[in-house]
Write an enzyme that holds these catalytic residues in place. Structure first.
Site, PDB file in Angstrom:
ATOM      1  N   ARG A  50      56.282 114.435  80.967  1.00 26.71           N
ATOM      2  CA  ARG A  50      56.760 113.124  80.498  1.00 26.71           C
ATOM      3  C   ARG A  50      56.131 112.003  81.319  1.00 26.71           C
ATOM      4  O   ARG A  50      55.616 111.022  80.772  1.00 26.71           O
ATOM      5  CB  ARG A  50      58.276 113.073  80.587  1.00 26.71           C
ATOM      6  CG  ARG A  50      58.874 111.743  80.104  1.00 26.71           C
ATOM      7  CD  ARG A  50      60.383 111.734  80.236  1.00 26.71           C
ATOM      8  NE  ARG A  50      61.006 112.666  79.293  1.00 26.71           N
ATOM      9  CZ  ARG A  50      61.502 113.854  79.620  1.00 26.71           C
ATOM     10  NH1 ARG A  50      61.434 114.281  80.868  1.00 26.71           N
ATOM     11  NH2 ARG A  50      62.041 114.635  78.711  1.00 26.71           N
ATOM     12  N   ASN A  67      52.942 109.394  79.828  1.00 25.92           N
ATOM     13  CA  ASN A  67      53.090 107.940  79.764  1.00 25.92           C
ATOM     14  C   ASN A  67      52.062 107.221  80.628  1.00 25.92           C
ATOM     15  O   ASN A  67      51.489 106.210  80.205  1.00 25.92           O
ATOM     16  CB  ASN A  67      54.508 107.545  80.187  1.00 25.92           C
ATOM     17  CG  ASN A  67      55.527 107.749  79.086  1.00 25.92           C
ATOM     18  OD1 ASN A  67      55.691 106.916  78.209  1.00 25.92           O
ATOM     19  ND2 ASN A  67      56.209 108.877  79.132  1.00 25.92           N
ATOM     20  N   SER A 119      58.511 119.829  81.094  1.00 26.24           N
ATOM     21  CA  SER A 119      58.804 118.547  80.436  1.00 26.24           C
ATOM     22  C   SER A 119      59.016 117.440  81.464  1.00 26.24           C
ATOM     23  O   SER A 119      58.635 116.292  81.221  1.00 26.24           O
ATOM     24  CB  SER A 119      60.044 118.672  79.543  1.00 26.24           C
ATOM     25  OG  SER A 119      61.201 118.972  80.315  1.00 26.24           O
TER      26      SER A 119
END
Length: 292
Positions: free
Chosen positions: A220, A224, A216
């Site tokens: 992440r 993005n 994660s």
């Protein structure tokens, strides 16, 4: 990228821009054949990450070299504010003063490095690929195979590499602070207790926790930045459609408005993502210092 004699379609344009300059370990061109292929190196991501990392170190060195005890200039003041912000976050998450001597500078490096890597997304979409295409052609190669991506953090191998490095540091500090026996005891007794029947379950939960945090952490940042890169490509395609068709009279206005709004918003995104990655690094390393 496209067959000779016609301009690339929107799909061809995006696919070409999302292709990395890939080589094997002997630096020979290669095409990735699987989702996970450790024989393939995304050379563009590696080169940009190294160059930008060196640039970030140079900027920080320059600030330290020119620092004065008197009233600071704008550049020194900005760097001092950044250093103080990172140091305060390190103190809030890492309560071991000896560990902070390494972790606080590490967090500062992580923030500056990732911010600069993310900021590559602010360059015009076709600038660096177009320059590389000219060089590639001058070397006698097919321009349709001149691949170049300029945003290393939009490459999953980069972000997972960074998060895996954080994982290794967490394991190192877990052993250093708690001792090998203490960390091993924690692996099999937390979170459900020390009963022998619970040891396998506890160990499985610990492994899942480490893997989930690492994946994660990297995903992440990648998600993005990858999404931001796609949006910039779509905005660029609006400009291409404008140039190709006089019927789209509103496209020039839409292109300028969309590009401006997204660029301003993206400045916040690239800064926020660098800050989040740094904060999670401090949080995970802080957890490695604490017992369950």
């Amino acid at each position: 990228m496209a067959a000779e004699g016609h301009a690339p379609t929107a799909s061809e344009y995006i696919v070409h821009h999302l292709q990395h300059w890939q080589v094997d370990w002997s630096l020979k061109p290669v095409v990735q054949s699987a989702i996970v292929d450790f024989n393939v190196i995304n050379l563009d991501s590696v080169l940009y990450a190294l160059i930008i990392g060196a640039l970030g170190c140079f900027v920080l060195w320059l600030a330290a070299r020119k620092a004065t005890p008197g009233v600071p200039g704008r550049f020194q003041a900005a760097v001092e504010i950044l250093v103080e912000m990172v140091d305060n976050q390190a103190k809030a998450n890492i309560h071991n003063a000896a560990s902070r001597k390494f972790i606080a500078p590490l967090a500062l490096t992580v923030f500056v490095w990732i911010f600069l890597l993310n900021a590559m997304d602010m360059l015009p979409v076709d600038l660096l690929p177009a320059i590389w295409t000219k060089v590639y052609v001058a070397l006698g190669h097919d321009p349709h195979h001149a691949y170049m991506r300029a945003v290393p953090t939009a490459d999953l191998s980069t972000t997972l590499g960074l998060s895996t490095s954080v994982l290794l540091l967490c394991l190192f500090y877990s052993v250093k602070v708690k001792g090998l026996g203490g960390w091993g005891h924690e692996l099999i007794t937390a979170p459900f207790g020390a009963h022998p029947l619970l040891w396998p379950v506890n160990l499985l939960m610990q492994v899942i926790e480490y893997l989930a945090k690492t994946v994660s952490h990297g995903m992440r940042l990648f998600g993005n930045m990858y999404a931001g890169e796609l949006v910039f490509m779509l905005i660029a395609l609006m400009g291409g459609a404008m140039a190709a068709s006089f019927s789209g009279v509103m496209l020039p206005i839409g292109h300028v408005i969309a590009g401006t709004v997204w660029a301003i918003f993206h400045i916040l995104v690239i800064t926020l993502q660098a800050f989040i990655f740094m904060m999670l690094t401090l949080i995970y390393l802080g957890q490695a210092h604490e017992a369950h």
